[in-house]
Design a protein around this motif. Structure first.
Motif, PDB file in Angstrom:
ATOM      1  N   VAL A 144       0.851  -1.183   0.000  1.00 43.33           N
ATOM      2  CA  VAL A 144       0.000   0.000   0.000  1.00 43.33           C
ATOM      3  C   VAL A 144       0.888   1.236   0.000  1.00 43.33           C
ATOM      4  O   VAL A 144       1.819   1.354   0.787  1.00 43.33           O
ATOM      5  CB  VAL A 144      -0.913   0.008   1.239  1.00 43.33           C
ATOM      6  N   GLY A 145       0.626   2.148  -0.907  1.00 45.35           N
ATOM      7  CA  GLY A 145       1.423   3.360  -0.973  1.00 45.35           C
ATOM      8  C   GLY A 145       1.694   3.780  -2.401  1.00 45.35           C
ATOM      9  O   GLY A 145       1.253   3.157  -3.365  1.00 45.35           O
ATOM     10  N   LEU A 146       2.449   4.847  -2.544  1.00 45.55           N
ATOM     11  CA  LEU A 146       2.753   5.465  -3.826  1.00 45.55           C
ATOM     12  C   LEU A 146       4.034   4.851  -4.377  1.00 45.55           C
ATOM     13  O   LEU A 146       5.127   5.124  -3.889  1.00 45.55           O
ATOM     14  CB  LEU A 146       2.924   6.971  -3.610  1.00 45.55           C
ATOM     15  N   LEU A 147       3.894   3.997  -5.435  1.00 46.33           N
ATOM     16  CA  LEU A 147       5.025   3.242  -5.974  1.00 46.33           C
ATOM     17  C   LEU A 147       4.999   3.259  -7.499  1.00 46.33           C
ATOM     18  O   LEU A 147       3.938   3.467  -8.109  1.00 46.33           O
ATOM     19  CB  LEU A 147       4.987   1.803  -5.464  1.00 46.33           C
ATOM     20  N   PRO A 148       6.153   3.016  -8.156  1.00 51.58           N
ATOM     21  CA  PRO A 148       6.207   3.078  -9.625  1.00 51.58           C
ATOM     22  C   PRO A 148       5.396   1.976 -10.306  1.00 51.58           C
ATOM     23  O   PRO A 148       5.356   0.837  -9.845  1.00 51.58           O
ATOM     24  CB  PRO A 148       7.706   2.913  -9.919  1.00 51.58           C
ATOM     25  N   VAL A 149       4.767   2.340 -11.416  1.00 49.39           N
ATOM     26  CA  VAL A 149       4.096   1.378 -12.287  1.00 49.39           C
ATOM     27  C   VAL A 149       5.158   0.606 -13.059  1.00 49.39           C
ATOM     28  O   VAL A 149       6.176   1.176 -13.471  1.00 49.39           O
ATOM     29  CB  VAL A 149       3.153   2.121 -13.268  1.00 49.39           C
ATOM     30  N   ASP A 150       4.926  -0.678 -13.258  1.00 52.71           N
ATOM     31  CA  ASP A 150       5.863  -1.509 -14.023  1.00 52.71           C
ATOM     32  C   ASP A 150       5.577  -1.324 -15.514  1.00 52.71           C
ATOM     33  O   ASP A 150       5.014  -2.201 -16.185  1.00 52.71           O
ATOM     34  CB  ASP A 150       5.716  -2.978 -13.639  1.00 52.71           C
ATOM     35  N   ILE A 151       5.975  -0.190 -16.046  1.00 48.80           N
ATOM     36  CA  ILE A 151       5.693   0.120 -17.441  1.00 48.80           C
ATOM     37  C   ILE A 151       6.996   0.270 -18.211  1.00 48.80           C
ATOM     38  O   ILE A 151       7.943   0.907 -17.736  1.00 48.80           O
ATOM     39  CB  ILE A 151       4.829   1.403 -17.541  1.00 48.80           C
ATOM     40  N   SER A 152       7.064  -0.359 -19.381  1.00 45.76           N
ATOM     41  CA  SER A 152       8.293  -0.345 -20.172  1.00 45.76           C
ATOM     42  C   SER A 152       8.238   0.695 -21.289  1.00 45.76           C
ATOM     43  O   SER A 152       9.126   0.728 -22.142  1.00 45.76           O
ATOM     44  CB  SER A 152       8.538  -1.735 -20.770  1.00 45.76           C
ATOM     45  N   PHE A 153       7.196   1.516 -21.299  1.00 46.78           N
ATOM     46  CA  PHE A 153       7.045   2.563 -22.304  1.00 46.78           C
ATOM     47  C   PHE A 153       7.162   3.933 -21.631  1.00 46.78           C
ATOM     48  O   PHE A 153       6.954   4.060 -20.431  1.00 46.78           O
ATOM     49  CB  PHE A 153       5.680   2.451 -22.992  1.00 46.78           C
ATOM     50  N   ARG A 154       7.468   4.945 -22.419  1.00 46.49           N
ATOM     51  CA  ARG A 154       7.612   6.288 -21.863  1.00 46.49           C
ATOM     52  C   ARG A 154       6.272   7.015 -21.903  1.00 46.49           C
ATOM     53  O   ARG A 154       5.759   7.343 -22.978  1.00 46.49           O
ATOM     54  CB  ARG A 154       8.646   7.088 -22.652  1.00 46.49           C
ATOM     55  N   PRO A 155       5.665   7.282 -20.758  1.00 47.19           N
ATOM     56  CA  PRO A 155       4.364   7.958 -20.738  1.00 47.19           C
ATOM     57  C   PRO A 155       4.464   9.421 -21.187  1.00 47.19           C
ATOM     58  O   PRO A 155       5.483  10.080 -21.014  1.00 47.19           O
ATOM     59  CB  PRO A 155       3.941   7.873 -19.265  1.00 47.19           C
ATOM     60  N   MET A 156       3.349   9.898 -21.759  1.00 42.96           N
ATOM     61  CA  MET A 156       3.227  11.301 -22.151  1.00 42.96           C
ATOM     62  C   MET A 156       2.042  11.956 -21.437  1.00 42.96           C
ATOM     63  O   MET A 156       2.085  13.129 -21.101  1.00 42.96           O
ATOM     64  CB  MET A 156       3.064  11.400 -23.667  1.00 42.96           C
ATOM     65  N   SER A 157       0.968  11.191 -21.232  1.00 43.57           N
ATOM     66  CA  SER A 157      -0.185  11.658 -20.466  1.00 43.57           C
ATOM     67  C   SER A 157      -0.917  10.440 -19.931  1.00 43.57           C
ATOM     68  O   SER A 157      -0.701   9.315 -20.395  1.00 43.57           O
ATOM     69  CB  SER A 157      -1.122  12.524 -21.323  1.00 43.57           C
ATOM     70  N   ILE A 158      -1.806  10.648 -18.941  1.00 45.60           N
ATOM     71  CA  ILE A 158      -2.446   9.525 -18.261  1.00 45.60           C
ATOM     72  C   ILE A 158      -3.933   9.779 -18.070  1.00 45.60           C
ATOM     73  O   ILE A 158      -4.403  10.916 -18.121  1.00 45.60           O
ATOM     74  CB  ILE A 158      -1.788   9.257 -16.885  1.00 45.60           C
ATOM     75  N   ALA A 159      -4.672   8.683 -17.857  1.00 42.35           N
ATOM     76  CA  ALA A 159      -6.104   8.759 -17.579  1.00 42.35           C
ATOM     77  C   ALA A 159      -6.488   7.527 -16.779  1.00 42.35           C
ATOM     78  O   ALA A 159      -5.731   6.538 -16.725  1.00 42.35           O
ATOM     79  CB  ALA A 159      -6.911   8.837 -18.880  1.00 42.35           C
ATOM     80  N   ALA A 160      -7.671   7.556 -16.166  1.00 39.70           N
ATOM     81  CA  ALA A 160      -8.124   6.424 -15.363  1.00 39.70           C
ATOM     82  C   ALA A 160      -9.620   6.245 -15.497  1.00 39.70           C
ATOM     83  O   ALA A 160     -10.379   7.229 -15.526  1.00 39.70           O
ATOM     84  CB  ALA A 160      -7.749   6.613 -13.885  1.00 39.70           C
ATOM     85  N   GLY A 161     -10.064   4.989 -15.608  1.00 43.41           N
ATOM     86  CA  GLY A 161     -11.470   4.649 -15.527  1.00 43.41           C
ATOM     87  C   GLY A 161     -11.778   4.159 -14.120  1.00 43.41           C
ATOM     88  O   GLY A 161     -10.958   4.316 -13.204  1.00 43.41           O
ATOM     89  N   LEU A 162     -12.929   3.559 -13.941  1.00 41.86           N
ATOM     90  CA  LEU A 162     -13.305   3.077 -12.611  1.00 41.86           C
ATOM     91  C   LEU A 162     -12.242   2.139 -12.038  1.00 41.86           C
ATOM     92  O   LEU A 162     -11.752   2.349 -10.929  1.00 41.86           O
ATOM     93  CB  LEU A 162     -14.660   2.373 -12.669  1.00 41.86           C
ATOM     94  N   GLY A 163     -11.891   1.116 -12.796  1.00 40.61           N
ATOM     95  CA  GLY A 163     -10.901   0.149 -12.318  1.00 40.61           C
ATOM     96  C   GLY A 163      -9.831  -0.158 -13.341  1.00 40.61           C
ATOM     97  O   GLY A 163      -9.165  -1.178 -13.261  1.00 40.61           O
TER      98      GLY A 163
END
Length: 282
Positions: A144-163
């Protein structure tokens, strides 16, 4: 206390706010100089470690793997509503507070799902926090807490749905020097809102729209929508109650163009819980 008319958030009166993101019972506010404030429910870490005591999400603690793997959308929705009801007893941060872990880090983008958050930092790191019951945090580390996403791509912008979570990223391409732009998704995929197959908790690319360049993306409860550089609108996921705008209730497992707005100069697209909005120029 409820506000029946728009009221200024006095705790943020001295800040220049550039973006606000809202979840179920929590909110984030980003300032011009990259500071991040959070308020609302905090116990599962969805607004970072503003308080000392953190625990798993109410939704997470009342769900079983068997229930979550059910093919019934209604059963999954029932679980979400039960979790939302149980959160009425969760501790609350009543006023915007600085997210302590990010005091020396510049934040450049934010997004909130039902009970999780995504935070994109100026150094290119994408962080997630809150509930991970659907794999929406996109990381193996379950702490539980603020930790890095295991993403291998370079993000430019983000969004979120319900889940579920979405990110416009630079992705490898044999046709475009320096890489192309694509949408990476992870989390709940009950009705194909990820726009792809494969493991749900691992960030992977949306399929079926090679050659398109997304400029914005948004997620609803069980569907997603994106705008491309050609000003075309693409939709995918649950079509229940016509939320995809395709004239039917059929689900779409991969992105499909929304023909009804072809010819319009589309400026912005966003998803609500079970609907979409498209802003066009007159």
């Amino acid at each position: 206390m409820e506000a029946v008319v728009p009221s200024r958030v006095e705790a943020l009166a001295g800040e220049k706010i550039t973006k606000v993101a809202l979840g179920w019972g929590h909110a984030l506010a980003l300032t011009e100089d990259g500071k991040l404030f959070g308020w609302g429910y905090f116990a599962d870490g969805r607004i970072g470690s503003i308080k000392e005591s953190l625990e798993t999400s109410q939704l997470e603690s009342t769900s079983s793997n068997q229930e979550l793997s059910s093919s019934s959308l209604e059963a999954a929705e029932k679980l979400a509503l039960e979790g939302m009801a149980k959160e009425n007893n969760m501790p609350i941060v009543w006023e915007p507070s600085l997210v302590r872990e990010l005091h020396s880090i510049k934040v450049i983008d934010i997004a909130c799902g039902l009970d999780h958050s995504l935070i994109f930092c100026g150094d290119g790191t994408l962080l997630s926090c809150g509930s991970n019951v659907y794999g929406q945090l996109g990381r193996e580390k379950q702490d539980v807490g603020l930790l890095p996403v295991d993403i291998s791509f370079r993000p430019m912008s983000i969004a979120a749905g319900l889940g579920h979570s979405l990110a416009i990223c630079q992705v490898p391409s044999s046709d475009v020097m320096g890489g192309a732009t694509g949408i990476i998704t992870w989390g709940w995929n009950q009705t194909s809102q990820l726009g792809r197959g494969g493991p749900e908790n691992i960030p992977l690319g949306v399929e079926g729209w090679e050659g398109e360049t997304p400029v914005s993306v948004s997620g609803g409860r069980v569907h997603s929508i994106a705008l491309t550089s050609k000003r075309e609108v693409w939709v995918w996921g649950s079509g229940k109650n016509g939320r995809l705008g395709l004239g039917s209730s059929c689900d779409e497992p991969e992105p499909i163009v929304l023909d009804s707005v072809e010819g319009c100069e589309v400026l912005q697209v966003v998803s609500g819980f079970d609907h979409n909005l498209v802003l066009t120029a007159e």
